[in-house]
Structure formats: C-alpha cells, structure tokens
Design a protein around this motif. Structure first.
Motif, PDB file in Angstrom:
ATOM      1  N   ARG A   1     -82.762 -67.326 -80.223  1.00 14.67           N
ATOM      2  CA  ARG A   1     -84.247 -66.671 -79.636  1.00 14.67           C
ATOM      3  C   ARG A   1     -84.318 -65.991 -78.324  1.00 14.67           C
ATOM      4  O   ARG A   1     -84.839 -64.505 -78.038  1.00 14.67           O
ATOM      5  N   SER A   2     -83.495 -66.822 -77.444  1.00 17.79           N
ATOM      6  CA  SER A   2     -82.614 -66.466 -75.878  1.00 17.79           C
ATOM      7  C   SER A   2     -82.700 -65.026 -75.844  1.00 17.79           C
ATOM      8  O   SER A   2     -82.897 -63.627 -75.406  1.00 17.79           O
ATOM      9  N   ALA A   3     -81.963 -64.434 -76.655  1.00 12.26           N
ATOM     10  CA  ALA A   3     -80.931 -63.518 -77.166  1.00 12.26           C
ATOM     11  C   ALA A   3     -81.565 -61.930 -77.223  1.00 12.26           C
ATOM     12  O   ALA A   3     -81.915 -61.173 -76.766  1.00 12.26           O
ATOM     13  N   ARG A   4     -82.568 -62.465 -78.833  1.00 13.95           N
ATOM     14  CA  ARG A   4     -83.456 -61.347 -79.678  1.00 13.95           C
ATOM     15  C   ARG A   4     -84.686 -61.159 -78.210  1.00 13.95           C
ATOM     16  O   ARG A   4     -84.157 -59.589 -78.114  1.00 13.95           O
ATOM     17  N   GLU A   5     -84.658 -62.283 -77.315  1.00 14.22           N
ATOM     18  CA  GLU A   5     -86.318 -61.479 -77.245  1.00 14.22           C
ATOM     19  C   GLU A   5     -85.704 -60.691 -75.219  1.00 14.22           C
ATOM     20  O   GLU A   5     -86.720 -60.097 -74.744  1.00 14.22           O
ATOM     21  N   SER A   6     -84.660 -61.257 -74.968  1.00 14.00           N
ATOM     22  CA  SER A   6     -84.216 -60.514 -74.130  1.00 14.00           C
ATOM     23  C   SER A   6     -84.120 -59.216 -74.547  1.00 14.00           C
ATOM     24  O   SER A   6     -84.260 -58.143 -73.891  1.00 14.00           O
ATOM     25  N   LEU A   7     -83.340 -59.421 -76.024  1.00 17.51           N
ATOM     26  CA  LEU A   7     -82.816 -57.172 -75.806  1.00 17.51           C
ATOM     27  C   LEU A   7     -84.456 -56.825 -75.801  1.00 17.51           C
ATOM     28  O   LEU A   7     -84.751 -55.935 -75.736  1.00 17.51           O
ATOM     29  N   VAL A   8     -85.381 -56.928 -76.743  1.00 21.71           N
ATOM     30  CA  VAL A   8     -86.559 -56.706 -76.570  1.00 21.71           C
ATOM     31  C   VAL A   8     -86.933 -56.420 -75.295  1.00 21.71           C
ATOM     32  O   VAL A   8     -87.817 -55.482 -74.963  1.00 21.71           O
ATOM     33  N   ARG A   9     -87.290 -57.034 -74.489  1.00 21.59           N
ATOM     34  CA  ARG A   9     -87.860 -56.774 -73.806  1.00 21.59           C
ATOM     35  C   ARG A   9     -87.036 -55.684 -72.395  1.00 21.59           C
ATOM     36  O   ARG A   9     -87.477 -54.491 -71.387  1.00 21.59           O
ATOM     37  N   LYS A  10     -85.739 -55.550 -72.855  1.00 23.31           N
ATOM     38  CA  LYS A  10     -85.035 -54.671 -71.999  1.00 23.31           C
ATOM     39  C   LYS A  10     -85.358 -52.972 -73.242  1.00 23.31           C
ATOM     40  O   LYS A  10     -85.624 -52.587 -72.064  1.00 23.31           O
ATOM     41  N   VAL A  11     -85.685 -53.506 -73.912  1.00 26.02           N
ATOM     42  CA  VAL A  11     -85.939 -52.152 -74.646  1.00 26.02           C
ATOM     43  C   VAL A  11     -87.451 -52.006 -74.252  1.00 26.02           C
ATOM     44  O   VAL A  11     -87.490 -50.506 -74.330  1.00 26.02           O
ATOM     45  N   LYS A  12     -88.302 -52.593 -74.760  1.00 32.99           N
ATOM     46  CA  LYS A  12     -89.746 -52.726 -73.638  1.00 32.99           C
ATOM     47  C   LYS A  12     -89.429 -51.343 -72.058  1.00 32.99           C
ATOM     48  O   LYS A  12     -90.237 -50.658 -71.572  1.00 32.99           O
ATOM     49  N   ALA A  13     -88.476 -52.463 -71.466  1.00 40.06           N
ATOM     50  CA  ALA A  13     -88.454 -51.541 -70.379  1.00 40.06           C
ATOM     51  C   ALA A  13     -88.035 -50.047 -70.160  1.00 40.06           C
ATOM     52  O   ALA A  13     -88.549 -48.791 -70.047  1.00 40.06           O
ATOM     53  N   LEU A  14     -87.175 -50.077 -71.192  1.00 40.71           N
ATOM     54  CA  LEU A  14     -86.265 -48.481 -71.216  1.00 40.71           C
ATOM     55  C   LEU A  14     -87.759 -47.894 -71.864  1.00 40.71           C
ATOM     56  O   LEU A  14     -87.048 -46.622 -71.116  1.00 40.71           O
TER      57      LEU A  14
ATOM     58  N   LEU B   1     -82.113 -45.943 -74.599  1.00 41.83           N
ATOM     59  CA  LEU B   1     -83.132 -45.973 -76.087  1.00 41.83           C
ATOM     60  C   LEU B   1     -82.601 -45.383 -77.584  1.00 41.83           C
ATOM     61  O   LEU B   1     -82.707 -45.662 -78.493  1.00 41.83           O
ATOM     62  N   ALA B   2     -82.332 -43.783 -78.026  1.00 46.09           N
ATOM     63  CA  ALA B   2     -81.528 -43.436 -78.404  1.00 46.09           C
ATOM     64  C   ALA B   2     -81.031 -44.104 -79.585  1.00 46.09           C
ATOM     65  O   ALA B   2     -80.939 -44.337 -80.573  1.00 46.09           O
ATOM     66  N   LEU B   3     -79.460 -44.529 -78.597  1.00 48.12           N
ATOM     67  CA  LEU B   3     -78.592 -45.515 -79.516  1.00 48.12           C
ATOM     68  C   LEU B   3     -79.130 -46.835 -79.581  1.00 48.12           C
ATOM     69  O   LEU B   3     -78.741 -47.612 -81.255  1.00 48.12           O
ATOM     70  N   ILE B   4     -80.091 -47.306 -78.992  1.00 44.53           N
ATOM     71  CA  ILE B   4     -80.318 -48.527 -79.124  1.00 44.53           C
ATOM     72  C   ILE B   4     -81.076 -48.287 -80.890  1.00 44.53           C
ATOM     73  O   ILE B   4     -80.810 -49.052 -82.136  1.00 44.53           O
TER      74      ILE B   4
ATOM     75  N   GLU C   1     -87.735 -51.521 -81.245  1.00 40.15           N
ATOM     76  CA  GLU C   1     -87.927 -50.222 -81.309  1.00 40.15           C
ATOM     77  C   GLU C   1     -90.218 -51.157 -81.555  1.00 40.15           C
ATOM     78  O   GLU C   1     -90.692 -50.477 -80.386  1.00 40.15           O
ATOM     79  N   GLU C   2     -90.078 -51.313 -82.671  1.00 30.74           N
ATOM     80  CA  GLU C   2     -91.793 -51.785 -83.087  1.00 30.74           C
ATOM     81  C   GLU C   2     -91.453 -53.618 -81.941  1.00 30.74           C
ATOM     82  O   GLU C   2     -92.865 -52.672 -81.613  1.00 30.74           O
ATOM     83  N   SER C   3     -90.854 -53.817 -82.251  1.00 26.53           N
ATOM     84  CA  SER C   3     -90.950 -55.294 -81.239  1.00 26.53           C
ATOM     85  C   SER C   3     -91.248 -54.721 -79.911  1.00 26.53           C
ATOM     86  O   SER C   3     -92.956 -55.012 -79.372  1.00 26.53           O
ATOM     87  N   ALA C   4     -90.918 -53.939 -78.982  1.00 25.43           N
ATOM     88  CA  ALA C   4     -91.293 -53.109 -77.893  1.00 25.43           C
ATOM     89  C   ALA C   4     -92.327 -52.454 -77.742  1.00 25.43           C
ATOM     90  O   ALA C   4     -92.974 -52.761 -76.553  1.00 25.43           O
ATOM     91  N   ALA C   5     -92.969 -52.184 -78.556  1.00 25.42           N
ATOM     92  CA  ALA C   5     -93.954 -51.266 -78.768  1.00 25.42           C
ATOM     93  C   ALA C   5     -94.980 -52.038 -78.898  1.00 25.42           C
ATOM     94  O   ALA C   5     -96.370 -51.100 -78.471  1.00 25.42           O
ATOM     95  N   GLN C   6     -94.724 -53.477 -79.356  1.00 22.24           N
ATOM     96  CA  GLN C   6     -96.320 -53.903 -79.763  1.00 22.24           C
ATOM     97  C   GLN C   6     -97.240 -54.448 -78.318  1.00 22.24           C
ATOM     98  O   GLN C   6     -96.324 -54.774 -77.291  1.00 22.24           O
ATOM     99  N   GLU C   7     -98.179 -53.680 -78.386  1.00 23.83           N
ATOM    100  CA  GLU C   7     -98.857 -53.819 -77.702  1.00 23.83           C
ATOM    101  C   GLU C   7     -98.976 -55.709 -77.946  1.00 23.83           C
ATOM    102  O   GLU C   7     -99.648 -56.577 -78.590  1.00 23.83           O
TER     103      GLU C   7
END
Length: 469
Positions: free
Chosen positions: A327-340, A393-396, A408-414
């Motif tokens: 969970r920690s890893a996945r949430e961190s990924l989502v945050r990073k993608v969101k930032a990007l 972003l394109a790679l991910i 992508e979906e999780s990062a875009a989620q408001e």
RNA sequence: GGCGCCGUACCCAAGCGGCUAAGGGAGUGGAUUGCAAAUCCAUGAUUCAGCGGUUCGAGUCCGCUCGGCGCCUCCA
C-alpha cells in the motif's frame, strides 16, 4: 518481440509461437461459484490479465475464455460428501441457481476492483450441458468409456499418454492416501464423466442424458467449452498449480481422446498464495476475500501491487505487513504520478533514454512475466534526472497499461471532500490566520481536528492543501 | 512412502555461471517545514541457511546436512 513463457508441459521456458499469426486463444479455469472467491483465487486471474495485456500490447488479438463452474461438486474428496452448491443454498436459504448467480456477480465485482479485464467469453457450465454430453458420446463411440455403478467413467488405461504433462509416471502415488477408493473404477486414475448414481441426496441440478438423468463430472466442462469457443487445438491453458495432477491431466486425456489431436500448446500455472498457517482454502475457512481487505481499509489495487511484487511461479505468503508495504509503495507511486501530471502532459513520443527504459520493461515482461522487475523499472525511471517529466509520464502510462494499477486514473482523481460537518476551506483559512499570528497551538488544534475526521493538512510553498487519509 | 519447490539485508522480493547482488517497505542522518506530512539527498548484504565439490569464475551447477512449504483425486 519473442514472448518467453514457462510451459508446464516440458517444464521449460519456451518462446511463444501462436497457431495462427497474430492470434492467441487462451482458456483459463474460472471460479466455482458456491462461495466468495478468496484472495488466493485472484492470483491466477491477475497474472492471466497481465498475460493477456502483454499479448495485446504486442499486437496479438486475444480470445480469452473462462468458465464459470456453476454445477455442484462435492464437499469431500472422492465421490463422498455433500454437494457444495446445495450446502451453500441451504445455508443461505436460496436456490442453487440463485446461489450460483449471486457468487458469480460477486466474482465479477472483485475482478473489477482488481482492475482485471473481463474475458472475451465467459461461459457457464450449466449452459453447456449439451456440449458435454456430445463429448462424452464421442468418447463412448471411440471406446474410451465404461459404465459402472450407474456412472460413466473415462478409462485412462486406453489413453497411453495419460499423465504425461503432470509427470505422473514418475510418481508412486499413494492410492487412497487421502481419499476413499471408488470400487467402481477399473483403474485408480479413472474418473467420472457423467453421474446418474448420486451418493448424496437432493441433487438439485440434473439433466437428461443418454445414460439417464444426472449431472456431469467435474472435468468435462473445460474440455467441452474450450473446444466450442477456441477449437480442438488452441494456444494456452492457464490455471493454478494444484490443477496439474488431476484436473488438467484429465482434461488432456478426455480432450485428446475425443478430438483425436493435440489439445493445448502451452500450459501456464501459477503458484499459491499462502497464509502463515498454511494453504488458503475455502474448505479450511482460513481465507480472506477482496471485500475483507477493503473492509480493513485497503484499496483492492494494493493487493494487485502485492501480487505484482512477486513472480507468479513462486509461492507468496500473505501477511498484513506485506500488504502494508504494498500500500505504501502504491500510494507513493500515485502521488509521484500526480505530481508529474501536475507539471504537464505526457510526451507524445519517446526518444533516447526513455526508449531504453521502455525496452528494459518490455524485456522483463516477456521474460515469463517478470512483474517484480517491471515495477523496479518504473521506480528507476522515476528517479532518473535525465528524463523529463513528460517522458516519465508517457512511460508510466504505457507501462501501467500492462500492470493495470490505474495510476493515471488514480492520479487524476479529484479528492472528494468527505462530509465533516463543517467547511474544510474555512477551517484551513482559520488555521492559516492562526499560523500567520504564530498561534501554533490553535493551528495544530485545527490540524488534529481535521485529521480525526479523515483530512490530512499539507502545507506547501504554494499554499495549504489537504488529502483524505 | 513418492513427486516437486523454496531458504538472498530488519520485512517483502528479483537475480538461475561472469561488470560494483534489482526494486519496494521499514529505519537512520541531512535539506525543507513554526512543528508536521509529503518531497528531495545520503545511508544498507565483502555476502546469498550450513558444509563439501565442479569451474579460470557459483546465490546461480552437483552432493550432503539443517529448516520451511506444496502436491499425491474439494482446491487457484
């Protein structure tokens, strides 16, 4: 690109060669719908999803067929015990048919939560009784069957290659080690194709057949339905490792005997998810469902991440600690993608170093689906200072098309504002006023209060924002 | 009894004969912050259960020992 897959038939990694150019036919053993699927059951569906996405990614057209076993089978080993469907129906006060539909729906819901794409064809056993009867008749005509004690048996002594894929000839099986010996059988490995003589009462699902009113044995459905939807010879058959010695062995015997040709080219088997107490199984009761993880506050995708973190042919011991790590890893990924994503659009085309990352990812993917390495590729590119954010972003996004973590979906989620009985913005404003006045006890008070209601305050150089805990 | 798998840092986990043993989580130190959170930087196995052997070279192959697991007709 060559896709290397470990084939149980031959016990080696092989380059996948389709029967027809650009086409893949894969049959995957589906759920038995007398209870909820547990998280161990979800491993094969997850890895099959990865496999299917991989083929699609490399341009194949995939026909993915999955059965729904809605015919009752037995609670006990051998031909003893109570029909599982009837047992569940009695306990829930529903008809067996309703039970089957109820758990089938629950199954689809779990797949959706794990972002597992639906099969091209899902077929219920009860809709294909006719196909099964036809196949048994063919076997009968070809002399592979006998009737004993009212039931139709497959005579494994007539099929010399019996057990070849499972290497059964190497084993000294301990007959009756766990299961009562069926005296009606001529050979130890013979199995029932059609039952008319039920050992338990009130069999609710019965059909007319040339051998009398009854119901099919539990291997015939996969043979009959796969042939119907994929033909008599197709590319891939998937399932849990537990199916190798019996279910798949019997499927091969009856399919090849009936069809008179090679049945399946590649057998893909996944290892088990274990609990610390041992194997997870419905009958032992030591199992967790996707819903139970959600009830504990996890996202189903945390579990998908956990599965992807290990190779599908290795046993994986489930623990809450490892789910926490996932969970920690996945949430961190989502945050990073969101930032990007906040920095701009994904690059339209990949060049230079970005292509190297993609190549590495693809290489790991086609190496018998090495998803742990694929995840490592994502983490590496994230840390690479030579890559631009649009490249990352394109790679991910592209890689997640395979991994299916909905990044992508999780990062875009408001973030949806939970109702906290007050206005978040107003409280944040008040807190910032307090901070401006260096009244930190008041500002911390507000922060704690919001945290207690599930809102975490985040101060950034650009201002204060919040997220759901 | 037979068949098969596994034992890699605090935890999970890649690697399956040859550059400095992936990656994640947790921890620690630093930057940033009023303090936090998040983020960024730094930090981790002279070593892959143990003992022998093969090899120019072995977590990686072979043998033995110890420990764990799965299967041998419900099972993903």
């Amino acid at each position: 690109m060559d896709i290397h897959l470990y084939n149980t038939d031959g016990r080696e990694s092989q380059i996948f060669k389709p029967l027809q150019n650009g086409e893949v036919g894969m049959y995957c053993c589906g759920p038995t719908v007398y209870n909820y699927a547990h998280i161990g059951n979800m491993r094969p569906y997850t890895i099959q999803d990865i496999l299917k996405r991989t083929f699609t990614y490399f341009g194949y057209n995939v026909s993915h067929v999955m059965n729904i076993t809605d015919v009752g089978h037995l609670t006990d080993d051998g031909d003893e015990g109570e029909d599982k469907m009837i047992k569940a129906a009695r306990e829930k006060g529903m008809s067996v048919w309703d039970i089957a539909r109820f758990f089938e729906e629950a199954f689809w819901k779990d797949l959706e939560r794990l972002n597992i794409s639906r099969p091209t064809v899902s077929c219920r056993a009860t809709d294909h009784i006719g196909d099964m009867i036809d196949m048994i008749r063919t076997l009968e005509e070809k002399g592979y069957t006998y009737i004993s004690g009212g039931n139709v048996y497959f005579d494994t002594s007539r099929f010399p290659e019996y057990g070849k894929m499972a290497l059964l000839d190497r084993q000294e099986l301990r007959e009756g080690a766990r299961v009562g010996v069926d005296d009606n059988k001529r050979n130890y490995s013979d199995f029932v194709l059609w039952f008319t003589n039920s050992k338990f009462e009130n069999q609710a699902m019965v059909w007319d057949s040339p051998w009398g009113r009854g119901y099919p044995g539990w291997h015939i459905e996969c043979s009959a339905m796969s042939s119907r939807y994929l033909g008599k010879h197709f590319d891939i058959h998937c399932g849990g490792i537990d199916h190798i010695p019996v279910h798949h062995t019997n499927e091969i015997a009856q399919s090849e005997a009936a069809n008179g040709c090679k049945w399946v080219n590649y057998w893909i088997h996944n290892e088990f998810i274990l609990m610390k107490t041992g194997k997870m199984s419905k009958s032992k009761g030591n199992f967790l469902t996707v819903q139970s993880l959600v009830d504990e506050g996890y996202d189903a995708l945390d579990y998908r991440y956990l599965l992807l973190g290990g190779h599908y042919r290795s046993q994986l011991v489930f623990s809450w600690e490892s789910l926490d790590a996932a969970r920690s890893a996945r949430e961190s990924l989502v945050r990073k993608v969101k930032a990007l994503a906040g920095e701009g659009q994904a690059a339209a085309a990949l060049a230079g170093k970005a292509r190297e990352y993609l190549a590495s990812f693809e290489e790991h993917l086609v190496d018998d689906l090495n998803t742990p390495r694929c995840l490592a590729d994502i983490w590496s590119l994230l840390k690479d200072r030579d890559l631009t954010s649009p490249d990352k972003l394109a790679l991910i996004y592209r890689m997640d098309g395979i991994l299916g973590l909905r990044l992508e979906e999780s990062a875009a989620q408001e973030e949806e504002a939970p109702s906290i009985g007050g206005d978040i913005e107003a409280l944040i404003e008040e807190r910032n006023r307090a901070r401006g006045e260096k009244n930190f006890s008041r500002s911390d008070e507000i922060r704690d209060e919001l945290l207690a209601r599930g809102i975490r305050i985040i101060d950034t150089p650009q201002g204060t924002t919040w997220e759901k805990v």
